[in-house]
Design a protein around this motif. Sequence first.
Motif, mmCIF file in Angstrom:
data_model
loop_
_atom_site.group_PDB
_atom_site.id
_atom_site.type_symbol
_atom_site.label_atom_id
_atom_site.label_comp_id
_atom_site.label_asym_id
_atom_site.label_seq_id
_atom_site.Cartn_x
_atom_site.Cartn_y
_atom_site.Cartn_z
ATOM 1 N N UNK A 136 16.992 18.812 2.189
ATOM 2 C CA UNK A 136 15.762 18.954 1.341
ATOM 3 C C UNK A 136 15.427 20.210 0.928
ATOM 4 N N UNK A 137 15.404 21.222 1.953
ATOM 5 C CA UNK A 137 14.633 22.563 1.963
ATOM 6 C C UNK A 137 15.661 23.473 0.969
ATOM 7 N N UNK A 138 16.952 23.281 0.664
ATOM 8 C CA UNK A 138 17.705 24.090 -0.139
ATOM 9 C C UNK A 138 17.076 23.632 -1.493
ATOM 10 N N UNK B 35 6.950 19.596 -2.896
ATOM 11 C CA UNK B 35 7.959 19.053 -2.380
ATOM 12 C C UNK B 35 8.049 18.247 -0.901
ATOM 13 N N UNK B 36 8.332 17.254 -0.738
ATOM 14 C CA UNK B 36 8.228 16.559 0.679
ATOM 15 C C UNK B 36 9.393 16.349 1.115
ATOM 16 N N UNK B 37 9.522 15.936 2.403
ATOM 17 C CA UNK B 37 10.956 15.551 3.152
ATOM 18 C C UNK B 37 10.420 14.762 4.002
ATOM 19 N N UNK B 38 11.338 13.686 4.560
ATOM 20 C CA UNK B 38 10.966 12.593 5.207
ATOM 21 C C UNK B 38 10.667 12.833 6.777
ATOM 22 N N UNK B 39 11.559 13.684 7.443
ATOM 23 C CA UNK B 39 11.356 14.144 8.923
ATOM 24 C C UNK B 39 12.224 15.305 9.063
ATOM 25 N N UNK B 40 12.201 15.718 10.521
ATOM 26 C CA UNK B 40 12.962 16.939 10.608
ATOM 27 C C UNK B 40 14.571 16.836 10.341
ATOM 28 N N UNK B 41 15.139 15.466 10.473
ATOM 29 C CA UNK B 41 16.255 15.266 10.325
ATOM 30 C C UNK B 41 16.619 15.551 8.919
ATOM 31 N N UNK C 1 6.695 16.034 -5.966
ATOM 32 C CA UNK C 1 8.001 15.338 -5.924
ATOM 33 C C UNK C 1 8.179 14.671 -4.657
ATOM 34 N N UNK C 2 8.328 13.462 -4.528
ATOM 35 C CA UNK C 2 8.482 12.834 -3.395
ATOM 36 C C UNK C 2 9.707 11.797 -3.629
ATOM 37 N N UNK C 3 10.824 12.134 -2.409
ATOM 38 C CA UNK C 3 11.846 11.177 -2.545
ATOM 39 C C UNK C 3 13.317 12.004 -2.645
ATOM 40 N N UNK C 4 13.235 13.168 -2.415
ATOM 41 C CA UNK C 4 14.441 14.047 -2.483
ATOM 42 C C UNK C 4 15.131 13.788 -1.313
ATOM 43 N N UNK C 5 16.266 13.543 -1.345
ATOM 44 C CA UNK C 5 17.182 13.186 -0.342
ATOM 45 C C UNK C 5 18.267 14.319 0.015
ATOM 46 N N UNK C 6 18.549 14.888 -1.017
ATOM 47 C CA UNK C 6 19.794 15.955 -0.877
ATOM 48 C C UNK C 6 19.677 16.629 -2.450
ATOM 49 N N UNK C 7 20.696 17.574 -2.372
ATOM 50 C CA UNK C 7 20.791 18.028 -3.740
ATOM 51 C C UNK C 7 21.362 17.255 -5.013
ATOM 52 N N UNK C 8 21.953 16.160 -4.374
ATOM 53 C CA UNK C 8 22.576 15.169 -5.473
ATOM 54 C C UNK C 8 21.672 13.952 -5.770
ATOM 55 N N UNK C 9 20.603 13.949 -5.342
ATOM 56 C CA UNK C 9 19.602 12.879 -5.636
ATOM 57 C C UNK C 9 19.008 13.009 -7.041
ATOM 58 N N UNK C 10 18.589 11.946 -7.391
ATOM 59 C CA UNK C 10 17.800 11.762 -8.872
ATOM 60 C C UNK C 10 16.615 12.594 -8.828
ATOM 61 N N UNK C 11 15.733 12.488 -7.705
ATOM 62 C CA UNK C 11 14.567 13.534 -7.557
ATOM 63 C C UNK C 11 14.760 14.728 -7.622
#
Length: 258
Positions: free
Chosen positions: A52-54, A41-47, A15-25
């Motif tokens: 994404x981690x939750x 699962x991937x995340x863009x960067x440390x910010x 899964x690539x593209x999760x921004x937060x718990x509310x995102x489509x991904x």
Amino acid sequence: MNPPLELLKGKKGLIVGIANEHSMASGCAQAFHDAGAALAVTYLNDKARPFVEPVAQAVGAEIFMPLDVESDAQMDRLFTQIESRWGRLDFVLHSIAFCPKADLQGRVVDCSRAGFATAMDISVHSLIRMVHRAEPLMKEGGCVLTMSYYGAEKVVDHYNIMGPVKAALESVTRYLAAELGPKGIRVNALSPGPVMTRAGSGIAHFDKLIDEARSRAPEQRLVTIEEVGAVAVGLVSDQAKAVTGNIAYVDAGYHVMS
């Protein structure tokens, strides 16, 4: 909604593209998990990681790694880890789109060369790069999903340059489906109706777009990320082995209206 049957039991998905718990991904990731899939699962960067981690924890992600799709090195490391950990990959969800704000909120005719190139690279060519790496891991077939929008087909007020970009994404979906079909690899695009996500909030007058979708859709409502996830599960499952090159609308019927 009732939890889906274990249609994906034993399958491995990225899964690539999760921004937060509310995102489509995120909605898709949860649905894949509930259907029995093991996930990377991937995340863009440390910010982005704290948002994404939750989600990754909630779906029990077995692989959790950074991925900026503009970095070939990061993408190579991700797929090397997938091969090392699982030895195969059954499905990929690509849910990424980006355009610099000035170009996104301006007219198409005013879009800069740099802005157009950036939007096409991150939103479209990243799918090609990802599938290129996923193909060798799908030895027994698989499924790739990407995320489009109705603005690819018709002019939607304020969607601007992302309309042509999503049109290119849908065309790439069809060409990849044709090329990879003989290997049993299916490629489809989801086209959800507008949902209040972080990605959507970057579009000018997004509230107006939301209101129009709610009032004009045959079901006269907005869709949820859970409903998008349910369709995603069906498409990547073996029940949809004959479905490829499709644009699957999940928009309460909005796309049928004139």
